[in-house]
Design a protein around this motif. Structure first.
Motif, PDB file in Angstrom:
ATOM      1  N   ARG A  49       0.860  -1.176   0.000  1.00 27.60           N
ATOM      2  CA  ARG A  49       0.000   0.000   0.000  1.00 27.60           C
ATOM      3  C   ARG A  49       0.898   1.228   0.000  1.00 27.60           C
ATOM      4  O   ARG A  49       1.541   1.562   0.982  1.00 27.60           O
ATOM      5  CB  ARG A  49      -0.917   0.019   1.229  1.00 27.60           C
ATOM      6  N   GLY A  50       0.963   1.890  -1.156  1.00 25.33           N
ATOM      7  CA  GLY A  50       1.736   3.112  -1.264  1.00 25.33           C
ATOM      8  C   GLY A  50       0.895   4.312  -0.878  1.00 25.33           C
ATOM      9  O   GLY A  50      -0.105   4.192  -0.168  1.00 25.33           O
ATOM     10  N   LEU A  51       1.269   5.472  -1.368  1.00 26.96           N
ATOM     11  CA  LEU A  51       0.546   6.696  -1.023  1.00 26.96           C
ATOM     12  C   LEU A  51      -0.542   7.031  -2.030  1.00 26.96           C
ATOM     13  O   LEU A  51      -1.390   7.887  -1.766  1.00 26.96           O
ATOM     14  CB  LEU A  51       1.527   7.862  -0.898  1.00 26.96           C
ATOM     15  N   THR A  52      -0.512   6.361  -3.194  1.00 28.25           N
ATOM     16  CA  THR A  52      -1.555   6.593  -4.199  1.00 28.25           C
ATOM     17  C   THR A  52      -2.096   5.294  -4.788  1.00 28.25           C
ATOM     18  O   THR A  52      -2.891   5.328  -5.728  1.00 28.25           O
ATOM     19  CB  THR A  52      -1.028   7.460  -5.364  1.00 28.25           C
ATOM     20  N   PHE A  53      -1.694   4.138  -4.264  1.00 26.91           N
ATOM     21  CA  PHE A  53      -2.106   2.866  -4.854  1.00 26.91           C
ATOM     22  C   PHE A  53      -2.067   1.757  -3.807  1.00 26.91           C
ATOM     23  O   PHE A  53      -1.436   1.879  -2.752  1.00 26.91           O
ATOM     24  CB  PHE A  53      -1.175   2.479  -6.010  1.00 26.91           C
TER      25      PHE A  53
END
Length: 261
Positions: free
Chosen positions: A162-166
């Motif tokens: 879990r990244g910051l946009t995906f």
């Protein structure tokens, strides 16, 4: 959270590497601008305080990026839960990106209002252009606040990022290999192959699922992790090569095994 010691030797791809001189120069230069603004607070407390805070955050972002991932001798930043081994994103870069986004949105909004106040055609054009930028930044901030803090999970079912946009999930049958790369800082490069159970949810773009649309890799930058990136690399390498042991990722015994390797 269990904090265990371990041998934190990095792979040769990460040792002896040169870091970005541009990031170091940028951090120092922006820091000097922030200090210069602080020295002028008596001449204009509000405007110089805003400049100091804004450029101070920019300087901190540059210096943090220059520093890259941190080598640790323990498992700080890793949690062992029923989901598996959870490598969370560090607080410092998460805060810096969020704070910088907020400050930029406020600055753009102020500039847009000032341009509109000129009551000229040029002023209105600038107002609209800057307002569009502010809206785009606001969209990013909303997504960022929804997902932050990011994390990487090595679970019994596969690899979650879990990244910051995906958000990205790859089942074990689609994870083929892991490698250490250097891109100004340590990078964990995860090779993947097609699987109908693979799913990427991109909050600022198009979702992808299945073997035809997924890029055949995922990357995790050591700059973001609160843990030693070498520990993530080691854990992935072990469970890719030992499928029979993946069930222990949900049993609370995986961290002790990985640190003992």
């Amino acid at each position: 959270m269990k904090i265990l010691p371990y041998d934190s030797r990095w792979p040769p791809e990460w040792t002896g590497q040169r870091r970005s001189g541009i990031l170091l120069f940028g951090g120092v230069f922006l820091g000097l601008i922030a200090l210069g603004a602080v020295s002028q607070l008596s001449r204009g407390p509000f405007i110089f305080a805003v400049v100091a805070v804004y450029f101070g955050h920019l300087a901190a972002m540059s210096l943090h990026s220059y520093g890259g991932g941190r080598r640790r001798t323990d498992t700080t930043g890793v949690q062992e839960t029923a989901e598996g081994l959870v490598f969370r994103y560090a607080a410092a870069p998460t805060y810096l990106v969020g704070a910088f986004s907020v400050l930029t949105i406020v600055a753009l909004a102020g500039l847009s209002i000032a341009a509109a106040a000129q009551a000229t055609v040029e002023g209105y054009v600038i107002c609209v252009a800057v307002a569009v930028l502010a809206v785009l930044m606001l969209v990013f901030l909303v997504v960022f606040l929804r997902l932050a803090p990011g994390r990487v999970v090595i679970g019994p079912d596969g690899f979650h990022h879990r990244g910051l946009t995906f958000t990205h999930f790859v089942p074990w049958e689609a994870v083929s290999d892991v490698a250490a790369l250097w891109a100004g800082s340590p990078v964990v490069f995860v090779h993947t192959i097609g699987s109908p159970r693979t799913l990427t949810h991109n909050y600022l773009g198009r979702d992808t699922a299945g073997p035809r649309t997924l890029s055949p890799f995922d990357t995790v930058s050591g700059r973001w992790l609160a843990a030693d990136p070498g520990l993530l690399l080691r854990a992935l390498a072990y469970y890719i090569g030992h499928p029979a042991d993946r069930s222990e990722l949900a049993a609370g015994t995986a961290l002790r095994r990985v640190t003992a390797l």
